[in-house]
Write a protein that holds these residues in place. Structure first.
Motif, PDB file in Angstrom:
ATOM      1  N   LEU A  23      25.002 -63.949 -18.365  1.00 24.27           N
ATOM      2  CA  LEU A  23      23.889 -62.826 -19.245  1.00 24.27           C
ATOM      3  C   LEU A  23      23.530 -62.952 -19.854  1.00 24.27           C
ATOM      4  O   LEU A  23      21.516 -62.170 -19.692  1.00 24.27           O
ATOM      5  CB  LEU A  23      25.210 -61.829 -19.755  1.00 24.27           C
ATOM      6  CG  LEU A  23      26.396 -61.122 -17.915  1.00 24.27           C
ATOM      7  CD1 LEU A  23      26.971 -59.892 -18.960  1.00 24.27           C
ATOM      8  CD2 LEU A  23      25.242 -60.960 -17.232  1.00 24.27           C
ATOM      9  N   ARG A  28      20.116 -60.153 -20.767  1.00 19.14           N
ATOM     10  CA  ARG A  28      21.965 -59.356 -20.715  1.00 19.14           C
ATOM     11  C   ARG A  28      22.414 -59.371 -21.267  1.00 19.14           C
ATOM     12  O   ARG A  28      23.059 -59.895 -22.115  1.00 19.14           O
ATOM     13  CB  ARG A  28      21.951 -59.345 -19.191  1.00 19.14           C
ATOM     14  CG  ARG A  28      21.629 -58.497 -17.901  1.00 19.14           C
ATOM     15  CD  ARG A  28      22.686 -58.295 -16.706  1.00 19.14           C
ATOM     16  NE  ARG A  28      23.575 -56.981 -17.181  1.00 19.14           N
ATOM     17  CZ  ARG A  28      24.469 -56.805 -16.038  1.00 19.14           C
ATOM     18  NH1 ARG A  28      24.464 -57.156 -15.326  1.00 19.14           N
ATOM     19  NH2 ARG A  28      25.885 -56.203 -16.830  1.00 19.14           N
ATOM     20  N   TYR A  29      23.084 -58.379 -22.460  1.00 18.46           N
ATOM     21  CA  TYR A  29      24.122 -57.846 -23.239  1.00 18.46           C
ATOM     22  C   TYR A  29      25.064 -56.416 -22.985  1.00 18.46           C
ATOM     23  O   TYR A  29      26.278 -57.078 -24.304  1.00 18.46           O
ATOM     24  CB  TYR A  29      23.257 -57.565 -24.126  1.00 18.46           C
ATOM     25  CG  TYR A  29      22.240 -58.589 -24.954  1.00 18.46           C
ATOM     26  CD1 TYR A  29      23.182 -59.635 -25.369  1.00 18.46           C
ATOM     27  CD2 TYR A  29      21.224 -58.532 -25.120  1.00 18.46           C
ATOM     28  CE1 TYR A  29      21.975 -60.472 -26.261  1.00 18.46           C
ATOM     29  CE2 TYR A  29      20.024 -59.187 -25.169  1.00 18.46           C
ATOM     30  CZ  TYR A  29      20.466 -60.388 -26.002  1.00 18.46           C
ATOM     31  OH  TYR A  29      19.715 -61.675 -26.730  1.00 18.46           O
ATOM     32  N   HIS A  86      22.073 -51.780 -26.798  1.00 14.81           N
ATOM     33  CA  HIS A  86      23.750 -51.177 -25.846  1.00 14.81           C
ATOM     34  C   HIS A  86      24.261 -49.826 -25.749  1.00 14.81           C
ATOM     35  O   HIS A  86      24.922 -48.861 -24.003  1.00 14.81           O
ATOM     36  CB  HIS A  86      24.811 -51.870 -25.884  1.00 14.81           C
ATOM     37  CG  HIS A  86      25.850 -51.532 -26.739  1.00 14.81           C
ATOM     38  ND1 HIS A  86      26.777 -50.498 -26.993  1.00 14.81           N
ATOM     39  CD2 HIS A  86      25.065 -52.602 -28.061  1.00 14.81           C
ATOM     40  CE1 HIS A  86      26.979 -50.737 -29.059  1.00 14.81           C
ATOM     41  NE2 HIS A  86      26.558 -51.788 -28.424  1.00 14.81           N
ATOM     42  N   ALA A  89      23.319 -48.474 -21.551  1.00 12.93           N
ATOM     43  CA  ALA A  89      24.150 -48.986 -20.431  1.00 12.93           C
ATOM     44  C   ALA A  89      26.008 -47.798 -20.412  1.00 12.93           C
ATOM     45  O   ALA A  89      26.492 -48.071 -19.917  1.00 12.93           O
ATOM     46  CB  ALA A  89      24.592 -51.084 -20.458  1.00 12.93           C
ATOM     47  N   THR A 157      16.421 -53.949 -25.706  1.00 11.98           N
ATOM     48  CA  THR A 157      17.262 -53.865 -23.773  1.00 11.98           C
ATOM     49  C   THR A 157      16.665 -53.455 -22.941  1.00 11.98           C
ATOM     50  O   THR A 157      17.361 -53.057 -22.066  1.00 11.98           O
ATOM     51  CB  THR A 157      18.712 -53.812 -24.271  1.00 11.98           C
ATOM     52  OG1 THR A 157      18.878 -52.740 -25.104  1.00 11.98           O
ATOM     53  CG2 THR A 157      19.172 -55.299 -24.789  1.00 11.98           C
TER      54      THR A 157
END
Length: 274
Positions: A23, A28-29, A86, A89, A157
């Motif tokens: 990831l 992607r985190y 993040h 997300a 991100t």
């Protein structure tokens, strides 16, 4: 099936550590427990144990049960990468609209009196606070979340919605306690006022805030010497013929001075923090 010679375990056996590395390599985190379950076909308890092991190693953070953040090496001491990496997300995981607001937004707009102790998020449902490394994620309930004007701010991100300078000013006057109290609000507004457009301030008041928030905002902007930004707001408020309100709803307003222009009882000393 191939095995390694030392222990006979399958070299194809799922490894959460490898999953995390892949990831991160792809940029992607974040990931969810359901994603891992779909990828490995293993049990929830196995995923929970593997995730807990990586958390102890500092490789993962979990602000919410079932939601994980990959921690790059350079952020191990902090416990997690910045929340901005993040938050989008996380809110998609919750399935809720949101924007980054209050002191966090003010800081992003260049009005940072002091380092904020929490990352402030406004959304349309009450949510418990969460912790991401050393940073507290504070969620504030706002019914008109979707209607609030925002700007997209680029982050490592992707991007995240942040309240516009005008909407930020209105929220600061509305959520005084989470904003650090009147003194801090006055200090931040003095810096933020340079970014406020008078017409956009009225639009933000109409779409995303109650009239009472606009009354308090006008009073505070006038107090910090930003009267040039409030003329249109005062005219709009006059058309609404609002009732007189206290500056601080949680304090006694008896025998306190009244500001006739904004119809606000000034029941708090307007002194900036130093």
């Amino acid at each position: 099936m191939q095995t390694n010679g030392s222990n006979g375990r399958s070299s194809n056996r799922f490894s959460l550590g490898r999953f995390v590395d892949q990831l991160q390599a792809s940029g992607r985190y974040t990931f969810t427990r359901d994603e891992v379950l779909a990828a490995c076909g293993c049990s929830k308890s196995a995923v929970r144990s593997a995730a807990a092991r990586l958390e102890r190693q500092g490789r993962l953070a979990s602000p919410r049960r079932g939601f994980f953040v990959v921690v790059p090496l350079e952020y191990r001491s902090a416990g997690a990468p910045p929340p901005a990496w993040h938050v989008d997300a996380l809110m998609k995981y919750h399935g809720r609209p949101y924007y980054v607001g209050l002191l966090t937004a003010a800081s992003l707009h260049g009005a940072a009196h002091q380092q904020a102790q929490e990352f402030q998020i406004l959304t349309d449902r009450p949510l418990r606070p969460a912790r991401s490394g050393r940073v507290l994620l504070r969620f504030l309930h706002k019914r008109r979340t979707i209607q609030t004007p925002t700007v997209q701010v680029r982050v490592e991100t992707g991007s995240m919605p942040v309240s516009s300078p005008e909407a930020t000013a209105l929220d600061l006057a509305r959520y005084i306690r989470p904003a650090g109290g009147i003194g801090n609000v006055v200090t931040v507004l003095a810096e933020l006022s340079e970014k406020i457009d008078p017409e956009l301030l009225v639009e933000a008041a109409i779409s995303g805030s109650p009239v009472a928030a606009a009354q308090r905002t006008g009073l505070l902007l006038d107090h910090v010497g930003a009267g040039r930004t409030t003329e249109l707001l005062a005219k709009w408020i006059a058309t609404r013929n609002p009732r007189t309100i206290p500056l601080r709803a949680d304090r006694n307003a008896k025998d306190c001075p009244r500001n006739r222009r904004w119809r606000v009882v000034v029941n708090e000393r307007l002194e900036p923090d130093v």
